[in-house]
Structures are given as C-alpha cells and as structure tokens.
Design a protein around this motif. Structure first.
Motif, PDB file in Angstrom:
ATOM      1  N   UNK A  29       6.688   1.444  -4.313  1.00 33.67           N
ATOM      2  CA  UNK A  29       5.824   0.279  -4.526  1.00 33.67           C
ATOM      3  C   UNK A  29       6.188  -0.833  -3.538  1.00 33.67           C
ATOM      4  N   UNK A  30       7.478  -1.122  -3.454  1.00 35.12           N
ATOM      5  CA  UNK A  30       7.940  -2.182  -2.545  1.00 35.12           C
ATOM      6  C   UNK A  30       7.570  -1.871  -1.097  1.00 35.12           C
ATOM      7  N   UNK A  31       7.704  -0.604  -0.723  1.00 35.60           N
ATOM      8  CA  UNK A  31       7.371  -0.199   0.643  1.00 35.60           C
ATOM      9  C   UNK A  31       5.901  -0.442   0.926  1.00 35.60           C
ATOM     10  N   UNK A  32       5.031   0.034   0.037  1.00 33.21           N
ATOM     11  CA  UNK A  32       3.588  -0.124   0.230  1.00 33.21           C
ATOM     12  C   UNK A  32       3.193  -1.594   0.209  1.00 33.21           C
ATOM     13  N   UNK A  33       3.780  -2.345  -0.705  1.00 35.40           N
ATOM     14  CA  UNK A  33       3.476  -3.776  -0.806  1.00 35.40           C
ATOM     15  C   UNK A  33       3.928  -4.522   0.446  1.00 35.40           C
ATOM     16  N   UNK A  34       5.115  -4.219   0.929  1.00 33.82           N
ATOM     17  CA  UNK A  34       5.654  -4.932   2.095  1.00 33.82           C
ATOM     18  C   UNK A  34       4.826  -4.660   3.351  1.00 33.82           C
ATOM     19  N   UNK A  35       4.306  -3.430   3.468  1.00 37.56           N
ATOM     20  CA  UNK A  35       3.463  -3.106   4.622  1.00 37.56           C
ATOM     21  C   UNK A  35       2.189  -3.941   4.585  1.00 37.56           C
ATOM     22  N   UNK A  36       1.552  -3.987   3.403  1.00 41.26           N
ATOM     23  CA  UNK A  36       0.315  -4.759   3.263  1.00 41.26           C
ATOM     24  C   UNK A  36       0.560  -6.247   3.514  1.00 41.26           C
ATOM     25  N   UNK A  37       1.671  -6.753   2.987  1.00 40.48           N
ATOM     26  CA  UNK A  37       1.977  -8.178   3.157  1.00 40.48           C
ATOM     27  C   UNK A  37       2.330  -8.496   4.606  1.00 40.48           C
ATOM     28  N   UNK A  38       2.957  -7.550   5.286  1.00 41.23           N
ATOM     29  CA  UNK A  38       3.286  -7.757   6.691  1.00 41.23           C
ATOM     30  C   UNK A  38       2.021  -7.912   7.530  1.00 41.23           C
ATOM     31  N   UNK A  39       1.000  -7.115   7.237  1.00 38.77           N
ATOM     32  CA  UNK A  39      -0.288  -7.277   7.920  1.00 38.77           C
ATOM     33  C   UNK A  39      -0.828  -8.686   7.699  1.00 38.77           C
TER      34      UNK A  39
ATOM     35  N   UNK B  82       1.456  -6.426  -9.014  1.00 39.73           N
ATOM     36  CA  UNK B  82       0.002  -6.417  -8.942  1.00 39.73           C
ATOM     37  C   UNK B  82      -0.584  -7.823  -8.739  1.00 39.73           C
ATOM     38  N   UNK B  83      -0.066  -8.809  -9.449  1.00 36.56           N
ATOM     39  CA  UNK B  83      -0.569 -10.178  -9.302  1.00 36.56           C
ATOM     40  C   UNK B  83      -0.398 -10.666  -7.866  1.00 36.56           C
ATOM     41  N   UNK B  84       0.781 -10.422  -7.295  1.00 36.36           N
ATOM     42  CA  UNK B  84       1.043 -10.820  -5.909  1.00 36.36           C
ATOM     43  C   UNK B  84       0.117 -10.074  -4.954  1.00 36.36           C
ATOM     44  N   UNK B  85      -0.077  -8.792  -5.218  1.00 34.64           N
ATOM     45  CA  UNK B  85      -0.934  -7.986  -4.347  1.00 34.64           C
ATOM     46  C   UNK B  85      -2.369  -8.501  -4.366  1.00 34.64           C
ATOM     47  N   UNK B  86      -2.882  -8.807  -5.544  1.00 34.02           N
ATOM     48  CA  UNK B  86      -4.253  -9.314  -5.659  1.00 34.02           C
ATOM     49  C   UNK B  86      -4.392 -10.682  -4.999  1.00 34.02           C
ATOM     50  N   UNK B  87      -3.347 -11.504  -5.094  1.00 32.85           N
ATOM     51  CA  UNK B  87      -3.414 -12.813  -4.447  1.00 32.85           C
ATOM     52  C   UNK B  87      -3.445 -12.662  -2.930  1.00 32.85           C
ATOM     53  N   UNK B  88      -2.558 -11.846  -2.384  1.00 34.73           N
ATOM     54  CA  UNK B  88      -2.505 -11.722  -0.924  1.00 34.73           C
ATOM     55  C   UNK B  88      -3.697 -10.943  -0.371  1.00 34.73           C
ATOM     56  N   UNK B  89      -4.292 -10.091  -1.198  1.00 36.52           N
ATOM     57  CA  UNK B  89      -5.547  -9.471  -0.787  1.00 36.52           C
ATOM     58  C   UNK B  89      -6.622 -10.548  -0.671  1.00 36.52           C
ATOM     59  N   UNK B  90      -6.695 -11.431  -1.673  1.00 37.10           N
ATOM     60  CA  UNK B  90      -7.626 -12.564  -1.627  1.00 37.10           C
ATOM     61  C   UNK B  90      -7.329 -13.451  -0.429  1.00 37.10           C
TER      62      UNK B  90
END
Length: 270
Positions: A162-172, A198-206
C-alpha cells in the motif's frame, strides 16, 4: 581465585575449539552429527551448520536424515541467511510431508521470505513472494499455532505494498505530473479500498485533478474542472470532518468561480 577461573574458562574454550576442529576433520559422520546437534542447542548455529553441511549426503535415505535436515534448515534461519533458510525449509517440507515438524519448518520457511522483504521505497518483488509464501502456509495450515503470527506478518507486507503504491502516486503529484498521479491514485483506490491511507489518496487525487484543471489549456479546462468538482463533492460527502477540509473548500470555491465563467461565456454567445 579470579585468575584461576579465567584460566579454567580459557582452557575450556580451547578444549571446545579443539573438539570442534577434530569433528570437522573427522570422517565419522555420527561424530559430526552429535557435535553439530550439541552446538545447535548451545546457539552456535554457524559452527553447527558447517558440520551438518558435511554430512547431509552421508545421511540421505537414513532414519536420522529427517532430524538432520530439520536442524540444518533451521540453522540457516538462525544465522539470518534467509535465502537459504527459505530454500532448505521448502526442501524439508517436500521431502518429509508427514513430519511432526512440518508446520514449524513450513512457517519458518515462509517467514524467511518475510525477512527478505525490503523497505517499501525499494522494489517489492521479494515482498510479493513473501505474501505468496505466507498465504500458502495459512491455506495449508489454517489451524496451526503459527497461523496468527503468519496473518500478522501478512498484514505488514500488504501495508508495505500500500505504501509503495501510495508513494508512487504522491510522487507524481509532487512532480506536477498530474495525469499519471490521478491514474496511479485510481489504481491505489481500486487495489486497496480498505486502506488507512484512503482519505489521503482521495485528497491528493483531487489535488492533482484540481491543479491539472486550473493549469489546462482553455479547450480542456471546463471538462477537467467538472471532473475535479465531482472528486471534491465525493470527498466532502465521505470525509466532512477531514483535516483537509479547508483546502478542499478553497479548491471548490475556485472551481465554482471558473465554471461560472464558462457558463457566462456560453450564455453570452446565445
């Protein structure tokens, strides 16, 4: 008195070393086995391992082979040689499927792969293999005394992915590469719907969608603003008490203002 004790300890150690060297050079496999087992029980796993390695071929097919391979396999784990521990434990499980030690050795083998899993910032090939091995153990021995620990290790490895996938998306997102960021967060949300991130992911997607829209060329801006608005509405509905609420509301204000401009332009043309 202390001097005498030091001398006694010195000669005891010296004698032990001499016995070990004799066992290494001996051609008697029973002698090597006996000393190897004694050393293993004393926690001297490296020395025991060297003796065991010498006699494995000689015990092949003999009644004592199961015990030897049990000690030999676990000695690698105790030495923190996790690659060989995993390999040897799997060999033991294949060779002695009816052994009373099968659950223990199978678990230690799976745990060896867990120990090889790197930090989440590195390539996660070994982590995925460890998940496969631990899940395989749980499937084979659902009622084992080791199942609870196996599940705990499995959860740790899942979170690492999860951390790996999240960090890649956030790095973009940090690199202002917003389209790949949105796609990566979509993948993360699909793969880990119950994640604590999930909350952090949805925020950074937004956040990525918002910045992509605001900085878009005019002919793409309206559609991207509407997409960002839909993400914002979904976020506010789900996380009304979020720590990101002020930032989201600010985004919504800007989005609404810019969408109003597009509506005014369309009305003026009519």
């Amino acid at each position: 008195m202390k001097k005498f004790l030091y001398i006694l300890v010195f000669f005891t150690i010296l004698s032990s070393c001499n016995e070990y060297q004799k066992a290494l050079k001996s051609e008697d496999i029973a002698t090597k086995f006996k000393m190897g087992e004694e050393l293993y029980n004393e926690g001297k796993f490296s020395k025991a391992n060297k003796l065991f390695a010498q006699i494995v071929p000689g015990y092949r097919g003999k009644p004592q082979a199961e015990k030897l391979m049990y000690l030999y396999s676990l000695s690698f784990y105790e030495m923190k040689d996790y690659y060989l521990a995993g390999y040897q434990c799997e060999r033991f499980a294949d060779s002695y499927p009816q052994s009373e030690k099968i659950e223990e050795v199978s678990f230690i083998g799976a745990k060896s792969y867990y120990m090889l899993s790197p930090v989440y910032t590195k390539d996660q090939k070994d982590t995925k293999e460890a998940i496969e091995k631990l899940q395989g153990f749980i499937n084979l021995f659902p009622n084992s005394e080791y199942t609870s620990e196996a599940n705990t290790l499995l959860q740790e490895l899942d979170y690492k992915l999860e951390l790996k996938a999240y960090s890649i998306a956030k790095q973009y997102n940090h690199l202002s590469d917003y389209e790949p960021s949105i796609k990566a967060f979509d993948n993360f949300i699909f793969d880990f719907p119950g994640s604590k991130l999930l909350e952090d992911a949805l925020f950074y997607k937004l956040d990525s969608a918002y910045k992509l829209a605001i900085n878009s060329v005019e002919y793409k801006k309206q559609n991207r603003l509407e997409a960002a608005k839909s993400y914002a509405d979904a976020f506010l509905k789900r996380y009304s008490g979020s720590e990101y609420i002020e930032e989201v509301n600010n985004m919504v204000s800007v989005i609404d203002e810019q969408l109003t401009n597009f509506t005014n332009i369309s009305t003026a043309k009519i």
